[in-house]
Design a protein around this motif. Structure first.
Motif, PDB file in Angstrom:
ATOM      1  N   GLN A   1       0.825  -1.209   0.000  1.00 48.04           N
ATOM      2  CA  GLN A   1       0.000   0.000   0.000  1.00 48.04           C
ATOM      3  C   GLN A   1       0.857   1.256   0.000  1.00 48.04           C
ATOM      4  N   SER A   2       2.068   1.178   0.569  1.00 50.83           N
ATOM      5  CA  SER A   2       2.938   2.348   0.639  1.00 50.83           C
ATOM      6  C   SER A   2       3.398   2.800  -0.741  1.00 50.83           C
ATOM      7  N   LEU A   3       3.230   1.957  -1.757  1.00 48.23           N
ATOM      8  CA  LEU A   3       3.646   2.305  -3.114  1.00 48.23           C
ATOM      9  C   LEU A   3       2.509   2.874  -3.961  1.00 48.23           C
ATOM     10  N   HIS A   4       1.315   2.931  -3.399  1.00 47.82           N
ATOM     11  CA  HIS A   4       0.148   3.344  -4.182  1.00 47.82           C
ATOM     12  C   HIS A   4       0.236   4.776  -4.689  1.00 47.82           C
ATOM     13  N   TYR A   5       0.991   5.617  -3.987  1.00 42.86           N
ATOM     14  CA  TYR A   5       0.997   7.030  -4.348  1.00 42.86           C
ATOM     15  C   TYR A   5       2.032   7.383  -5.408  1.00 42.86           C
TER      16      TYR A   5
ATOM     17  N   SER B   1      -2.082   5.277   6.631  1.00 42.03           N
ATOM     18  CA  SER B   1      -1.718   5.434   5.227  1.00 42.03           C
ATOM     19  C   SER B   1      -0.269   5.904   5.129  1.00 42.03           C
ATOM     20  N   PHE B   2       0.472   5.369   4.172  1.00 39.42           N
ATOM     21  CA  PHE B   2       1.832   5.819   3.894  1.00 39.42           C
ATOM     22  C   PHE B   2       1.728   6.833   2.764  1.00 39.42           C
ATOM     23  N   TRP B   3       1.310   8.051   3.114  1.00 43.33           N
ATOM     24  CA  TRP B   3       0.962   9.031   2.092  1.00 43.33           C
ATOM     25  C   TRP B   3       2.176   9.784   1.571  1.00 43.33           C
ATOM     26  N   ASN B   4       2.199   9.996   0.278  1.00 41.79           N
ATOM     27  CA  ASN B   4       3.163  10.874  -0.378  1.00 41.79           C
ATOM     28  C   ASN B   4       2.397  11.678  -1.419  1.00 41.79           C
ATOM     29  N   PRO B   5       2.808  12.924  -1.676  1.00 43.92           N
ATOM     30  CA  PRO B   5       2.114  13.669  -2.742  1.00 43.92           C
ATOM     31  C   PRO B   5       2.283  12.964  -4.071  1.00 43.92           C
ATOM     32  N   LYS B   6       1.169  12.690  -4.729  1.00 46.33           N
ATOM     33  CA  LYS B   6       1.226  11.955  -5.989  1.00 46.33           C
ATOM     34  C   LYS B   6       1.567  12.899  -7.129  1.00 46.33           C
TER      35      LYS B   6
ATOM     36  N   GLY C   1       8.474  11.232  -4.700  1.00 45.11           N
ATOM     37  CA  GLY C   1       7.532  11.006  -5.789  1.00 45.11           C
ATOM     38  C   GLY C   1       8.132  11.007  -7.182  1.00 45.11           C
ATOM     39  N   LEU C   2       9.445  11.209  -7.296  1.00 48.15           N
ATOM     40  CA  LEU C   2      10.109  11.221  -8.604  1.00 48.15           C
ATOM     41  C   LEU C   2      11.134  10.094  -8.664  1.00 48.15           C
ATOM     42  N   TRP C   3      11.463   9.671  -9.907  1.00 49.99           N
ATOM     43  CA  TRP C   3      12.440   8.609 -10.112  1.00 49.99           C
ATOM     44  C   TRP C   3      13.733   9.192 -10.669  1.00 49.99           C
ATOM     45  N   TYR C   4      14.845   8.770 -10.084  1.00 44.31           N
ATOM     46  CA  TYR C   4      16.163   9.252 -10.483  1.00 44.31           C
ATOM     47  C   TYR C   4      17.035   8.089 -10.960  1.00 44.31           C
ATOM     48  N   MET C   5      17.951   8.395 -11.886  1.00 50.03           N
ATOM     49  CA  MET C   5      18.830   7.379 -12.452  1.00 50.03           C
ATOM     50  C   MET C   5      20.280   7.863 -12.419  1.00 50.03           C
ATOM     51  N   PRO C   6      21.108   7.350 -11.515  1.00 45.50           N
ATOM     52  CA  PRO C   6      22.539   7.620 -11.623  1.00 45.50           C
ATOM     53  C   PRO C   6      23.082   6.833 -12.820  1.00 45.50           C
ATOM     54  N   ALA C   7      23.897   7.462 -13.645  1.00 51.35           N
ATOM     55  CA  ALA C   7      24.423   6.785 -14.834  1.00 51.35           C
ATOM     56  C   ALA C   7      25.799   7.343 -15.181  1.00 51.35           C
TER      57      ALA C   7
ATOM     58  N   PHE D   1      20.316  11.679 -13.355  1.00 50.47           N
ATOM     59  CA  PHE D   1      19.311  12.052 -14.337  1.00 50.47           C
ATOM     60  C   PHE D   1      17.915  11.820 -13.759  1.00 50.47           C
ATOM     61  N   ARG D   2      16.976  12.673 -14.127  1.00 51.51           N
ATOM     62  CA  ARG D   2      15.560  12.441 -13.828  1.00 51.51           C
ATOM     63  C   ARG D   2      14.997  11.525 -14.904  1.00 51.51           C
ATOM     64  N   VAL D   3      14.420  10.400 -14.503  1.00 54.15           N
ATOM     65  CA  VAL D   3      13.942   9.416 -15.486  1.00 54.15           C
ATOM     66  C   VAL D   3      12.798   9.982 -16.322  1.00 54.15           C
ATOM     67  N   ASP D   4      11.952  10.838 -15.719  1.00 56.84           N
ATOM     68  CA  ASP D   4      10.835  11.397 -16.481  1.00 56.84           C
ATOM     69  C   ASP D   4      11.300  12.355 -17.571  1.00 56.84           C
TER      70      ASP D   4
END
Length: 314
Positions: free
Chosen positions: A86-90, A127-132, A178-184, A195-198
Motif C-alpha cells: 500500500q505504501s507504493l500506491h501514491y 496510510s503511507f501518504w506521499n504527494p502523488k 515522488g520522482l524517479w532518479y537514475m545515476p548513470a 538524471f531524472r527518469v521522467d
C-alpha cells in the motif's frame, strides 16, 4: 493428514527436486503409486508445470517456472506485507506496477475473513501518504532493465540547455519525493551524473557493455565520500533548528543549544553546495552561513536575482 496438507508437502518436495519419479514420491510420503499419479494431476491442474518423460528411465520434470510454491504467512505477516504494498500506491509509475496490484489482490484474497476485516479497518486509519506526482515516467521499466542487463544506452534527454543526446550506462534507479532518479555513467563527461527518469524523452538505441561499473548500492555507499571536503558552519535560530530537524538532508547535522538555538558544523562535499543552497535560502534569516564563502556567494546571487525582478519604485 488432509489432502490439502499432503498436496502442499508434495508441491514443496517436487519444486525443490525439479526431477523425480513417482516411486520417489511414494517412498517419501508412504503412499501408493496410483495415489502419486492422482496428486500429480491435481498439481498440474493447480498450474504447476510438470512434464512427464516416457520410457524405462522416465519420470517427471518441473519445468522452469517463475511461479513460487506456497509460502505460509501468519496473519500479522500477511497484513504487514499488504500495507508494504500500500505504501507504493501514491507513485504514479512503478517498474512493476501491474505486479504490485496483482500481488496485493492475491494476498488480500487469500486472507481469512477476520484478517480481511482487520485490513479493511486499518485502511481507514493508516496510510503511507506521499504527494502523488502528475509527471509520467514511461521509460522507467526500460531503464531499469537496461541496468539489470548491463547495457549502455543512447538517450534523448531534456535538460536546462534543451534536448540533448546522451551516451550513458545506467547503474540503477531510485525513488525520492515522488520522482524517479537514475545515476548513470556519462561516457562524454567520464563521470557518474544524476538524471531524472521522467526527462528521458526516448531511448535511441541500446548496446551490449563489457566494462564493469558499480551498481546502485555501491554508488550510494560512495556518495558519502567527500571528494572535495569543505566546512559547513551555520548558525540557527529556534525556528531554524525546528525546520532543519524536519529536513532529512539536514537533521543529522543539527546541534541544539540549551536555549533552543543551534548550529551546523560539519564537513560536506563541495559539489553539494548547489544542492543545499535552496534549503538555506528558504530558511532566510533563521540560518546565518558562517562558512563556506562559496555558499554565501550563491545565496547572495540568488537574492540579487530576486530583487532585480522587483525594483523599488522611485
Amino acid at each position: 493428514m488432509s489432502k490439502a496438507k499432503r498436496l502442499l508437502d508434495i508441491l514443496l518436495f517436487v519444486s525443490a527436486k525439479k526431477k523425480f519419479t513417482a516411486q520417489e514420491i511414494a517412498d517419501e510420503f508412504n503412499i501408493s503409486i496410483r495415489t502419486v499419479h492422482r496428486y500429480i494431476l491435481d498439481l498440474s491442474d493447480m498450474g504447476l508445470p510438470i512434464y512427464a518423460e516416457q520410457g524405462r528411465n522416465g519420470g517427471y520434470t518441473v519445468l522452469t517456472s517463475r511461479l513460487l510454491p506456497p509460502i505460509l504467512f501468519t496473519e500479522d505477516e500477511a497484513v504487514s506485507i499488504f500495507f508494504a504494498f500500500q505504501s507504493l500506491h501514491y507513485y504514479r509509475d512503478l517498474p512493476f506496477n501491474t505486479e504490485i496490484k496483482s500481488a496485493s489482490h492475491k494476498l488480500y484474497s487469500s486472507l481469512q475473513k477476520e484478517a480481511k476485516r482487520k485490513v479493511d479497518k486499518l485502511q481507514s486509519y493508516i496510510s503511507f501518504w506521499n504527494p502523488k506526482r502528475a509527471i509520467e515516467t514511461p521509460l522507467l521499466k526500460a531503464v531499469l532493465e537496461a541496468a539489470l542487463e548491463n547495457k549502455n544506452l543512447h538517450i534523448h534527454y531534456e535538460s536546462k540547455s534543451g534536448t540533448t543526446t546522451k551516451h550513458i550506462h545506467p547503474i540503477g534507479v531510485y525513488a525520492h519525493d515522488g520522482l524517479w532518479y537514475m545515476p548513470a555513467f556519462d561516457f562524454t563527461k567520464q563521470k557518474i551524473l544524476l538524471f531524472r527518469v521522467d526527462r528521458i524523452l526516448s531511448i535511441v538505441e541500446s548496446e551490449e557493455n563489457k566494462e564493469e561499473f558499480l551498481n546502485l548500492e555501491e554508488w550510494f555507499g560512495s556518495t558519502y565520500e567527500n571528494k572535495q571536503p569543505i566546512r559547513l558552519h551555520v548558525l540557527l535560530s529556534r525556528e531554524g533548528v525546528r525546520q532543519c530537524k524536519s529536513d532529512p538532508n539536514l537533521e543529522d547535522f543539527v546541534f541544539i543549544k540549551e536555549d533552543g538555538t543551534g548550529y551546523i558544523d560539519s564537513i560536506i562535499d563541495k559539489g553539494e553546495l548547489n544542492f543545499i543552497s535552496p534549503l538555506f535560502y528558504r530558511l532566510g534569516m533563521h540560518a546565518q552561513i558562517v562558512e563556506p564563502k562559496e555558499l554565501i556567494n550563491i545565496l547572495q546571487q540568488q537574492a540579487k536575482g530576486i530583487l532585480s525582478m522587483y525594483p523599488e519604485n522611485d
